[in-house]
Scaffold this active site. Structure first.
Site, mmCIF file in Angstrom:
data_model
loop_
_atom_site.group_PDB
_atom_site.id
_atom_site.type_symbol
_atom_site.label_atom_id
_atom_site.label_comp_id
_atom_site.label_asym_id
_atom_site.label_seq_id
_atom_site.Cartn_x
_atom_site.Cartn_y
_atom_site.Cartn_z
ATOM 1 N N ARG A 87 0.859 -1.175 0.000
ATOM 2 C CA ARG A 87 0.000 0.000 0.000
ATOM 3 C C ARG A 87 0.904 1.237 0.000
ATOM 4 N NH1 ARG A 87 -2.536 3.395 4.757
ATOM 5 N NH2 ARG A 87 -3.732 4.803 3.444
ATOM 6 N N GLU A 140 -9.737 -2.988 1.658
ATOM 7 C CA GLU A 140 -8.593 -2.505 0.861
ATOM 8 C C GLU A 140 -7.555 -3.608 0.655
ATOM 9 O OE1 GLU A 140 -8.927 0.660 3.775
ATOM 10 O OE2 GLU A 140 -8.056 2.016 2.303
#
Ligand code: ADP
Length: 397
Positions: free
Chosen positions: A88, A380
């Site tokens: 990420r 996510e």
């Protein structure tokens, strides 16, 4: 054999990790390394389906954490099943409009974005370097919080500052939470029965942002150059008069660093209430009649409603309102208070559906006469795993 993806989220003093099955989002192994690069002893916590282990970490660095994670994966018999690593990354600037395989040039561009995200990108680069060493044979993929917003029109992303600041220094609105917004936008056609719906999506967590989503991209969003702008956040101010920081320096003797600390760490729900940055704690205090908690939550919900209405302007119409993130998925109070102010947009909540929709439930909480109002839990990690798996197999996204 299963093909798992190791998803890494590197902060300056923490490293969150999760082994994710890209087909169904299962996470058989996850945890966090904390207090990295500090004077305190670091710790590594690993959770599996039937165990939770916490150990000290010395030296307390990202590199050491990854070495121990690799060892624990081997002990669990999972190491051979990992087919890719997904990172990420908060800021991809204008370089990246989708996830990419990390090579030296991508790594250097992420490093170049440190000037735009000095609090986040340095740790991502450290994590990427350490992970490339720890997993030299695996494809590493970067998934950017900013990528989803790269199709925003110029009128939405430009600030009314000298244009040269944009041209020379990239000072513009980028927007964040893009991975969450993309995940939600992929769920919406099925929820709504509309192929390319227009939706205002509210991702409300410790940091919160809204996006005006038109099908598969955003037309506007509330966070800006950094994740400080927009909504009231847990400890961040969100929108304020831009003259305030200068005034605090000139009249209150504050330094740029102390103003920055005030805006990022001492403001938002915490600053307004003086009690907590945590919505749950404030709701409990509110129920006891605590005035400071009431003040903070009123400002929060009013700002939320105001910004929802502003995002509708970007869309020129509305098919649905969506709530996600820790607060969006759980706080029936915040949802009801914000929507109460939005009846003029055709938005009305069904109180009992609203109260029942918490802890991971996905539901349309609108009343019969209202436009749809969905609560959709975000994921996510799953999207990062999906992108890393696809790209590692040489497929397009
Ligand atoms: P992050 O931005 O760190 O990912 P999250 O999405 O996990 O944060 O959201 C954290 C926020 O969600 C906190 O303010 C927390 O109080 C809030 N939250 C979690 N559960 C509830 C709940 N049951 N009721 C109200 N707020 C909640």
């Amino acid at each position: 054999m299963n093909h798992y993806v190791l998803v890494l989220n590197c902060g300056s003093s923490s490293l969150k990790f999760s082994v994710v099955n890209p087909d169904n989002g299962d996470e058989p192994f996850k945890g966090i390394a904390e207090r990295l690069n500090t004077n305190e002893t670091g710790s590594l916590t690993i959770k599996t389906a039937n165990s939770k282990q916490q150990t000290d970490l010395t030296p307390s660095t990202h590199e050491q954490a990854l070495l121990e994670i690799v060892q624990a994966l081997k002990n669990q018999g999972l190491a051979e099943s990992i087919s890719a690593v997904g990172h990420r990354v908060v800021h991809g600037g204008e370089y990246f409009s989708q996830s990419v395989v990390i090579d030296d040039s991508v790594r250097d561009k992420i490093a170049d974005c440190i000037r735009l995200a000095p609090l986040h990108n340095p740790a991502h680069v450290t994590g990427i370097d350490a992970a490339r060493k720890a997993f030299p044979n695996l494809t590493q993929v970067a998934v950017f919080d900013t990528a989803f917003h790269q199709q925003m029109p110029e009128k939405a992303y430009l600030y009314a500052l000298p244009y040269e600041l944009y041209q020379r220094h990239g000072i513009r609105r980028y927007g964040f939470h893009g991975t969450s917004f993309r995940y939600i936008s992929a769920q919406l056609p099925q929820c709504l029965g509309i192929e390319k719906p227009k939706a205002v999506v509210c991702h409300l967590g410790n940091g919160g942002s809204l996006a005006a989503i038109d099908g598969d991209h955003s037309l506007d969003t509330t966070m800006g150059l950094t994740p400080l702008e927009g909504l009231v956040h847990g400890t961040r101010s969100g929108d304020i008069d831009p003259a305030i920081p200068t005034l605090l320096c000139q009249q209150n003797g504050m330094t740029p660093d102390s103003v920055s600390d005030l805006l990022w760490k001492q403001s938002g729900l915490l600053g307004l209430s003086g009690i907590s940055n945590d919505c749950r704690t404030l709701e409990e205090a509110l129920e006891q009649g605590n005035e400071a908690a009431q003040r903070a939550m009123h400002v929060y919900c009013y700002r939320l409603a105001k910004l929802i209405a502003a995002q509708v302007v970007a869309l020129g119409g509305l098919d649905a309102l969506v709530f996600t993130g820790g607060i969006g998925e759980n706080s029936s109070y915040v949802r009801s208070q914000a929507v109460k102010a939005l009846g003029f947009l055709g938005l009305h909540i069904d109180a009992s559906k609203n109260d029942a929709t918490i802890r991971g439930k996905q539901e349309n909480i609108a009343s019969a006469e209202s436009l749809p109002i969905w609560v959709i839990p975000t994921n996510e990690e799953w999207l990062i795993a999906h992108d890393a798996h696809q790209l590692a197999q040489g497929k397009t996204l």
